[in-house]
Scaffold this motif. Structure first.
Motif, mmCIF file in Angstrom:
data_model
loop_
_atom_site.group_PDB
_atom_site.id
_atom_site.type_symbol
_atom_site.label_atom_id
_atom_site.label_comp_id
_atom_site.label_asym_id
_atom_site.label_seq_id
_atom_site.Cartn_x
_atom_site.Cartn_y
_atom_site.Cartn_z
ATOM 1 N N THR A 107 0.818 -1.210 0.000
ATOM 2 C CA THR A 107 0.000 0.000 0.000
ATOM 3 C C THR A 107 0.854 1.264 0.000
ATOM 4 O OG1 THR A 107 -1.758 -1.156 1.199
ATOM 5 C CG2 THR A 107 -1.828 1.250 1.207
ATOM 6 N N LEU A 108 1.856 1.295 0.881
ATOM 7 C CA LEU A 108 2.635 2.515 1.077
ATOM 8 C C LEU A 108 3.965 2.524 0.336
ATOM 9 C CD1 LEU A 108 2.027 3.038 4.910
ATOM 10 C CD2 LEU A 108 0.742 3.997 2.995
ATOM 11 N N PHE A 109 4.513 1.342 0.043
ATOM 12 C CA PHE A 109 5.832 1.280 -0.602
ATOM 13 C C PHE A 109 5.796 0.377 -1.836
ATOM 14 C CE2 PHE A 109 6.457 1.961 3.944
ATOM 15 C CZ PHE A 109 7.240 3.100 3.948
ATOM 16 N N PRO A 110 4.903 0.644 -2.791
ATOM 17 C CA PRO A 110 4.835 -0.222 -3.977
ATOM 18 C C PRO A 110 6.094 -0.179 -4.822
ATOM 19 C CG PRO A 110 3.519 1.764 -4.294
ATOM 20 C CD PRO A 110 3.953 1.766 -2.860
ATOM 21 N N PHE A 168 1.804 20.139 4.261
ATOM 22 C CA PHE A 168 0.890 19.104 3.773
ATOM 23 C C PHE A 168 1.537 18.300 2.647
ATOM 24 C CE2 PHE A 168 -2.541 17.902 0.783
ATOM 25 C CZ PHE A 168 -3.221 17.013 1.606
ATOM 26 N N GLN A 169 2.176 18.986 1.705
ATOM 27 C CA GLN A 169 2.819 18.292 0.588
ATOM 28 C C GLN A 169 3.940 17.383 1.078
ATOM 29 O OE1 GLN A 169 3.913 21.821 -1.597
ATOM 30 N NE2 GLN A 169 2.212 21.596 -3.037
ATOM 31 N N ALA A 170 4.790 17.901 1.961
ATOM 32 C CA ALA A 170 5.893 17.097 2.484
ATOM 33 C C ALA A 170 5.371 15.901 3.277
ATOM 34 C CB ALA A 170 6.807 17.960 3.349
ATOM 35 N N ILE A 228 6.357 12.032 2.803
ATOM 36 C CA ILE A 228 7.048 11.308 3.883
ATOM 37 C C ILE A 228 6.258 10.083 4.315
ATOM 38 C CG2 ILE A 228 7.783 11.470 6.296
ATOM 39 C CD1 ILE A 228 8.455 14.437 5.716
ATOM 40 N N PHE A 229 4.935 10.224 4.441
ATOM 41 C CA PHE A 229 4.095 9.113 4.879
ATOM 42 C C PHE A 229 3.548 8.291 3.718
ATOM 43 C CE2 PHE A 229 3.825 12.218 8.402
ATOM 44 C CZ PHE A 229 4.342 11.418 9.414
ATOM 45 N N MET A 233 6.809 15.083 -3.998
ATOM 46 C CA MET A 233 5.964 15.735 -2.995
ATOM 47 C C MET A 233 6.805 16.338 -1.876
ATOM 48 S SD MET A 233 2.818 13.052 -2.725
ATOM 49 C CE MET A 233 1.920 12.572 -4.196
ATOM 50 N N ILE A 234 7.817 15.594 -1.452
ATOM 51 C CA ILE A 234 8.697 16.111 -0.403
ATOM 52 C C ILE A 234 9.438 17.350 -0.908
ATOM 53 C CG2 ILE A 234 10.709 15.598 1.029
ATOM 54 C CD1 ILE A 234 9.809 12.667 1.038
#
Length: 649
Positions: A41-44, A179-181, A185-186, A366-367
């Motif tokens: 989900t988070l690290f495809p 918000f973008q960073a 990050i998450f 995004m970061i």
């Protein structure tokens, strides 16, 4: 599993091959299963893959980590003078576009023009260090500027309290960056994906129309103008002031608009002369300023920029305003403008990366965007992104790396230090011409027509977003656009496609009878394929849909006097997942069809589906087969066995 209970008649074992059993995946612990789910989900993209090499030293791992965080450390050591020549040309080219555009877009946000230049100095330097795209050119964006101006205006008037308004703009930019960073990050970049292509086309087209209409103030030389963005308010404001229209301003604006559009058309016809279009805005500013200076037009109704302060960005960290009175508006403005800026910047980066055959990391982008907006908010800059028009110029100018952004920043710095007095006589109407010319490129008629031909629902989403922005409000249009996109997702989830399968003659293949004319329904068997996961949101719909298919087939058989219905096969090839509501639905369907005297079989369930069916003890009571062909052969074998038994009674 996969075997039929009925008695097998003599001589059929050799004729019918024994089907392969469907395997149940080996059990996994809850922790391991949850870990795999979170990873997918988070690290495809598995960003930590290079660090998994056991032969790497601690120092090498530290270097790789720094290179991941700051991509300039990866490509910087191999940078050559040949690359610099290309980046130098590209940087100067985009600087010639960034200077007039920056001044123009600051107007849209109701901010001092100098902030447009400030925003093209510090943020590009941050992006050059942290960004993963070679082609994105950083700067202010028209839609984000207008959106920020319209949202902040609800909290404080830029005319009545310009200082407070300025501080709120910095703070909103800070929240946009945070918000973008945080999204990067998450690893929550998938949130931006809810802005579908159709949504972006409609929203950008509507915003471009609104921005263009707002420029009638500059074209007509009006001092008072509506603060609303909808077309009715703008038209009322324009035609209620016909007595103060300034024809000189209108003529000048129209001529420079024609000049900019003509240069763009010329550059499209001759791509090697891309610089003609890129230089047109700055050329317009220079020519218009010279005309005003020589004719003293500013004394005859032509409004000019006036004095711009010399010097680079002053610090603005202490200007950030976190007063609880304005905090809700600031957070909302930061989130909304941050998402719009991300959508445009990442889309531009991916588009040009595809042309040059390299990959950009959306989460790293995004970061990078977040950090440059945080840094910008502390250095008198407002919202920045990677505008498509400026990035296209950077790409066409032959940029090789993000150094072109550094060159642009240096050029803007030199302008801030030495050249700002030259903009004193720049007429506001030429800035309006520059904005309108840029906005016309955002109204993508071809994309809307393509949506109509390919997907009517996407077309209506696009038109809904456009009309919402133009006739209501830019915020309403954005909410409507996102709402329609989410509705589309919900419709896909809650109403998955179901198709009846038939047999392709002279093969073991079963396909949709609606898609393939050669596909023949199997007598006495309904083969139903579900194209999507089975969840609580669609289980009731699928229960009704399956029951209706069986009833329709039974009525058809009665009407045509064909073989009676005796089996229902559910093809589960396209069902990626199922929850407890879905399993309960299957159990209920099984009971219903068995009460009708039918057998219920499953074909080709996936690993996740098979694991859950097995744990729910559904597999042991239902025939499960590897393919639809195996299930059909099992049905034929069962019928043959039944006929044999009846014959021996």
């Amino acid at each position: 599993m996969g075997n039929v209970d009925e008695t097998t008649p003599p001589g059929t074992d050799a004729a019918v091959p024994k089907p392969q059993n469907v395997a149940v995946p080996p059990p996994q612990s809850f922790i391991k299963s949850m870990k795999n789910t979170l990873k997918e989900t988070l690290f495809p993209d598995d960003p930590f893959r290079p660090l998994k090499n056991p032969n790497l030293t601690r120092r090498r791992k530290a270097v790789l980590t720094l290179q991941y965080m700051f991509p300039i450390l990866e490509w910087g050591p191999g940078y050559s003078f040949r690359f610099f020549k290309s980046d130098l040309i590209a940087g100067i080219t985009i600087a010639s576009l960034a200077i007039p555009q920056g001044i123009s877009y600051a107007k849209l946000a109701n901010l001092p023009p100098i902030l447009g230049l400030y925003s093209s100095f510090v943020p590009p330097l941050i992006y050059a260090v942290m960004g993963s795209s070679r082609d994105v050119a950083v700067g202010t964006v028209a839609v984000g500027s207008l959106l920020m101006g319209s949202m902040l205006r609800n909290a404080v008037s830029p005319q009545q309290d310009p200082k407070l308004y300025l501080h709120l703009a910095f703070t909103a930019t800070f929240f946009a960056g945070v918000f973008q960073a945080a999204l990067g990050i998450f690893r929550l970049g998938f949130i931006v994906d809810f802005l579908s292509h159709a949504t972006i086309v409609g929203f950008m087209g509507g915003a471009a129309t609104v921005v263009s209409l707002q420029q009638l103030k500059g074209f007509l030389g009006l001092d008072k103008f509506t603060q609303q963005t909808d077309v009715f308010s703008v038209m009322h404001s324009v035609f209620s002031q016909t007595h103060v229209w300034n024809w000189e301003s209108g003529v000048m604006g129209f001529l420079f608009l024609v000049f900019i559009l003509a240069s763009r058309y010329f550059s499209k016809k001759k791509p090697k002369l891309f610089w003609v279009s890129a230089m047109a805005p700055l050329t317009s500013v220079i020519l218009a300023s010279a005309v005003v200076y020589c004719t003293h037009a500013h004394k005859h109704g032509i409004q000019v920029i006036g004095l711009l302060e010399k010097g680079i960005n002053p610090p603005s960290l202490m200007d950030l305003n976190f007063n609880s009175r304005y905090l809700p508006t600031l957070i909302k403005t930061g989130i909304v403008t941050g998402i719009i800026a991300l959508a445009e910047g990442i889309a531009a980066g991916r588009s040009f990366a595809m042309f040059k055959n390299y990959h950009i990391d959306g989460n790293k982008e995004m970061i990078a965007f977040g950090m440059m907006n945080i840094a910008g908010s502390c250095t008198s800059s407002y919202l920045t992104s990677g505008p498509f028009s400026r990035s296209a110029v950077n790409f066409n100018a032959g940029c090789k790396t993000a150094v072109s952004n550094i060159v642009m920043a240096v050029a803007v710095m030199m302008t801030l230090l030495f050249l700002t007095p030259l903009f004193y006589y720049t007429p506001l109407v030429v800035l309006s011409s520059i904005i309108v010319a840029a906005m016309l490129g955002l109204i993508d008629y071809a994309a809307a027509i393509h949506l109509w031909h390919v997907d009517k629902f996407d077309f209506f989403i696009c038109i809904g977003a456009y009309l919402g922005v133009v006739f209501a409000d830019i915020e309403v249009g954005l909410v409507l656009a996102v709402g329609l996109s989410i509705l589309r997702v919900l419709l896909f989830v809650s109403r998955p496609r179901t198709t009846i399968l038939g047999h392709i003659p002279n093969s073991k293949i079963y396909r949709s009878i609606d898609q393939y004319r050669l596909a023949v329904p199997v007598p006495g068997i309904v083969i139903l394929s579900i194209n999507g996961p089975i969840y609580f949101a669609n289980s009731n719909y699928l229960r009704e849909r399956i029951s209706r298919c069986v009833e329709d087939e039974e009525e058809k058989i009665k009407a045509q006097g064909e073989t009676e219905l005796h089996h229902l096969i559910l093809d589960m090839s396209a069902i990626g997942n199922i929850d407890t509501s879905g399993i309960t639905m299957l159990e209920e369907v099984k009971k219903v069809v068995e009460r009708k005297g039918l057998k219920f079989l499953l074909a080709n369930p996936g690993a996740e589906v098979m694991k859950k069916l097995s744990k729910a003890d559904f597999v042991g009571t239902t025939g499960v087969y590897l393919t639809v062909g195996d299930a059909v052969e099992a049905c034929d074998l069962a019928l043959t066995a039944s006929s044999y038994s009846m014959a021996n009674v």
